[in-house]
Design a protein around this motif. Sequence first.
Motif, mmCIF file in Angstrom:
data_model
loop_
_atom_site.group_PDB
_atom_site.id
_atom_site.type_symbol
_atom_site.label_atom_id
_atom_site.label_comp_id
_atom_site.label_asym_id
_atom_site.label_seq_id
_atom_site.Cartn_x
_atom_site.Cartn_y
_atom_site.Cartn_z
ATOM 1 N N THR A 1 22.768 22.664 11.019
ATOM 2 C CA THR A 1 22.809 21.830 12.223
ATOM 3 C C THR A 1 23.954 20.824 12.139
ATOM 4 O O THR A 1 24.702 20.635 13.097
ATOM 5 N N ARG A 2 24.089 20.182 10.979
ATOM 6 C CA ARG A 2 25.144 19.183 10.785
ATOM 7 C C ARG A 2 26.523 19.829 10.905
ATOM 8 O O ARG A 2 27.448 19.243 11.462
ATOM 9 N N PHE A 43 25.351 13.933 11.434
ATOM 10 C CA PHE A 43 25.395 13.430 10.062
ATOM 11 C C PHE A 43 25.090 11.939 10.023
ATOM 12 O O PHE A 43 25.520 11.192 10.902
ATOM 13 N N THR A 44 24.398 11.502 8.979
ATOM 14 C CA THR A 44 24.239 10.070 8.742
ATOM 15 C C THR A 44 25.454 9.601 7.930
ATOM 16 O O THR A 44 26.142 10.415 7.308
ATOM 17 N N VAL A 45 25.700 8.311 7.941
ATOM 18 C CA VAL A 45 26.806 7.769 7.152
ATOM 19 C C VAL A 45 26.588 8.079 5.669
ATOM 20 O O VAL A 45 27.533 8.453 4.960
ATOM 21 N N GLY A 46 25.351 7.967 5.211
ATOM 22 C CA GLY A 46 25.048 8.275 3.813
ATOM 23 C C GLY A 46 25.387 9.716 3.463
ATOM 24 O O GLY A 46 25.921 9.992 2.379
ATOM 25 N N GLU A 47 25.079 10.636 4.363
ATOM 26 C CA GLU A 47 25.395 12.047 4.122
ATOM 27 C C GLU A 47 26.907 12.261 4.102
ATOM 28 O O GLU A 47 27.423 13.023 3.279
ATOM 29 N N VAL A 87 29.217 13.879 1.198
ATOM 30 C CA VAL A 87 30.183 14.961 1.415
ATOM 31 C C VAL A 87 31.540 14.554 0.843
ATOM 32 O O VAL A 87 32.193 15.334 0.147
ATOM 33 N N ALA A 88 31.951 13.314 1.119
ATOM 34 C CA ALA A 88 33.229 12.823 0.605
ATOM 35 C C ALA A 88 33.242 12.872 -0.927
ATOM 36 O O ALA A 88 34.226 13.303 -1.538
ATOM 37 N N GLY A 89 32.137 12.458 -1.540
ATOM 38 C CA GLY A 89 32.039 12.495 -2.995
ATOM 39 C C GLY A 89 32.114 13.905 -3.548
ATOM 40 O O GLY A 89 32.814 14.159 -4.531
#
Length: 90
Positions: A37-38, A45-49, A53-55
């Motif tokens: 879905t994302r 997406f949430t900011v935390g997610e 992803v960036a990490g």
Amino acid sequence: MSTKKLPFDTLAELIHSLGERGKTAKALDINPRTLVTRMQDPSTFTVGELLKVAGLAGVDLTVVTGLAENQINNPIEPPAPVLGRPVRQH
């Protein structure tokens, strides 16, 4: 931090490049269906997610949000999960 130029135009492509979706979903602490879905709609997406992803990708959050914004403005069909895997018929 410097922003690394990636060979992707969308967040879905970046996530696809991270490898097997089940493992990526687990690393993001979300259900694999939620990941799909994302990938289809990055605005979910949430900011935390996005930070996770960036990490995982080893890039700045600004790179991830830029890819998400580009995909939101230019919707695409997300990449298929695995080559050779049967596609569900609608």
